[in-house]
Design a protein around this motif. Sequence first.
Motif, PDB file in Angstrom:
ATOM      1  N   LEU A  18      59.213  11.916  24.474  1.00  0.00           N
ATOM      2  CA  LEU A  18      58.814  10.517  24.511  1.00  0.00           C
ATOM      3  C   LEU A  18      59.856   9.659  25.228  1.00  0.00           C
ATOM      4  O   LEU A  18      59.509   8.819  26.064  1.00  0.00           O
ATOM      5  CB  LEU A  18      58.574   9.995  23.098  1.00  0.00           C
ATOM      6  CG  LEU A  18      58.057   8.569  22.979  1.00  0.00           C
ATOM      7  CD1 LEU A  18      56.717   8.420  23.692  1.00  0.00           C
ATOM      8  CD2 LEU A  18      57.929   8.180  21.521  1.00  0.00           C
ATOM      9  N   LYS A  19      61.123   9.884  24.931  1.00  0.00           N
ATOM     10  CA  LYS A  19      62.191   9.135  25.604  1.00  0.00           C
ATOM     11  C   LYS A  19      62.150   9.376  27.109  1.00  0.00           C
ATOM     12  O   LYS A  19      62.268   8.447  27.903  1.00  0.00           O
ATOM     13  CB  LYS A  19      63.564   9.538  25.056  1.00  0.00           C
ATOM     14  CG  LYS A  19      63.870   8.970  23.702  1.00  0.00           C
ATOM     15  CD  LYS A  19      65.257   9.409  23.239  1.00  0.00           C
ATOM     16  CE  LYS A  19      65.587   8.888  21.862  1.00  0.00           C
ATOM     17  NZ  LYS A  19      66.914   9.305  21.411  1.00  0.00           N
ATOM     18  N   ARG A  34      60.908   7.535  32.589  1.00  0.00           N
ATOM     19  CA  ARG A  34      60.247   7.789  33.874  1.00  0.00           C
ATOM     20  C   ARG A  34      59.243   6.686  34.206  1.00  0.00           C
ATOM     21  O   ARG A  34      59.150   6.244  35.352  1.00  0.00           O
ATOM     22  CB  ARG A  34      59.540   9.134  33.856  1.00  0.00           C
ATOM     23  CG  ARG A  34      60.485  10.310  33.758  1.00  0.00           C
ATOM     24  CD  ARG A  34      59.703  11.588  33.728  1.00  0.00           C
ATOM     25  NE  ARG A  34      60.477  12.694  33.219  1.00  0.00           N
ATOM     26  CZ  ARG A  34      60.089  13.967  33.326  1.00  0.00           C
ATOM     27  NH1 ARG A  34      58.958  14.272  33.917  1.00  0.00           N
ATOM     28  NH2 ARG A  34      60.832  14.926  32.827  1.00  0.00           N
ATOM     29  N   LEU A  35      58.495   6.260  33.207  1.00  0.00           N
ATOM     30  CA  LEU A  35      57.515   5.203  33.423  1.00  0.00           C
ATOM     31  C   LEU A  35      58.201   3.892  33.790  1.00  0.00           C
ATOM     32  O   LEU A  35      57.785   3.194  34.716  1.00  0.00           O
ATOM     33  CB  LEU A  35      56.652   5.022  32.179  1.00  0.00           C
ATOM     34  CG  LEU A  35      55.519   4.011  32.278  1.00  0.00           C
ATOM     35  CD1 LEU A  35      54.559   4.360  33.411  1.00  0.00           C
ATOM     36  CD2 LEU A  35      54.775   3.927  30.956  1.00  0.00           C
ATOM     37  N   SER A  36      59.276   3.571  33.108  1.00  0.00           N
ATOM     38  CA  SER A  36      60.029   2.360  33.406  1.00  0.00           C
ATOM     39  C   SER A  36      60.592   2.407  34.824  1.00  0.00           C
ATOM     40  O   SER A  36      60.518   1.427  35.571  1.00  0.00           O
ATOM     41  CB  SER A  36      61.157   2.185  32.390  1.00  0.00           C
ATOM     42  OG  SER A  36      61.905   1.024  32.673  1.00  0.00           O
ATOM     43  N   VAL A  90      57.716   0.268  41.821  1.00  0.00           N
ATOM     44  CA  VAL A  90      56.504  -0.409  42.268  1.00  0.00           C
ATOM     45  C   VAL A  90      56.781  -1.890  42.473  1.00  0.00           C
ATOM     46  O   VAL A  90      56.349  -2.483  43.464  1.00  0.00           O
ATOM     47  CB  VAL A  90      55.346  -0.196  41.267  1.00  0.00           C
ATOM     48  CG1 VAL A  90      54.187  -1.141  41.554  1.00  0.00           C
ATOM     49  CG2 VAL A  90      54.884   1.247  41.303  1.00  0.00           C
ATOM     50  N   SER A  91      57.533  -2.494  41.568  1.00  0.00           N
ATOM     51  CA  SER A  91      57.812  -3.924  41.700  1.00  0.00           C
ATOM     52  C   SER A  91      58.622  -4.209  42.954  1.00  0.00           C
ATOM     53  O   SER A  91      58.457  -5.240  43.592  1.00  0.00           O
ATOM     54  CB  SER A  91      58.519  -4.467  40.455  1.00  0.00           C
ATOM     55  OG  SER A  91      59.830  -3.984  40.355  1.00  0.00           O
ATOM     56  N   GLU A  98      56.613  -5.681  34.233  1.00  0.00           N
ATOM     57  CA  GLU A  98      56.763  -5.574  32.789  1.00  0.00           C
ATOM     58  C   GLU A  98      57.224  -4.160  32.474  1.00  0.00           C
ATOM     59  O   GLU A  98      56.543  -3.186  32.767  1.00  0.00           O
ATOM     60  CB  GLU A  98      55.432  -5.867  32.105  1.00  0.00           C
ATOM     61  CG  GLU A  98      55.554  -5.948  30.612  1.00  0.00           C
ATOM     62  CD  GLU A  98      54.253  -6.384  29.977  1.00  0.00           C
ATOM     63  OE1 GLU A  98      53.909  -5.787  28.942  1.00  0.00           O
ATOM     64  OE2 GLU A  98      53.599  -7.276  30.492  1.00  0.00           O
ATOM     65  N   ALA A  99      58.403  -4.053  31.913  1.00  0.00           N
ATOM     66  CA  ALA A  99      58.965  -2.749  31.612  1.00  0.00           C
ATOM     67  C   ALA A  99      58.225  -2.096  30.464  1.00  0.00           C
ATOM     68  O   ALA A  99      57.654  -2.752  29.609  1.00  0.00           O
ATOM     69  CB  ALA A  99      60.439  -2.890  31.263  1.00  0.00           C
TER      70      ALA A  99
END
Length: 88
Positions: free
Chosen positions: A47-48, A53-55, A61-62, A78-79
């Motif tokens: 999960l961590k 990775r998603l953040s 992308v931003s 949005e993180a």
Amino acid sequence: MAEKTPVEQLTYKQASQELELIIRSLESGDMELEESLESYTRGVELLKSLRTRLSDAEQKVSVLLKDVDGNDVLADGEAANTDDNLSF
């Protein structure tokens, strides 16, 4: 529990699928206490990693967003929620 691939060597999809399997196994209630604890620990690691990775992807992308004139702009993104509360 069998030897597992280190989390950092898994793709996002592999880590996500493994976490889903762990959640299902824990919810079933069929595991012994020791195996449940090992699975929970592995799930927290996965999960961590997934949240990090998603953040990171959201930040990339931003940076890539452009305004209407084609100029590079840094848009606030949005993180992902990265708290360590794992709930099943």
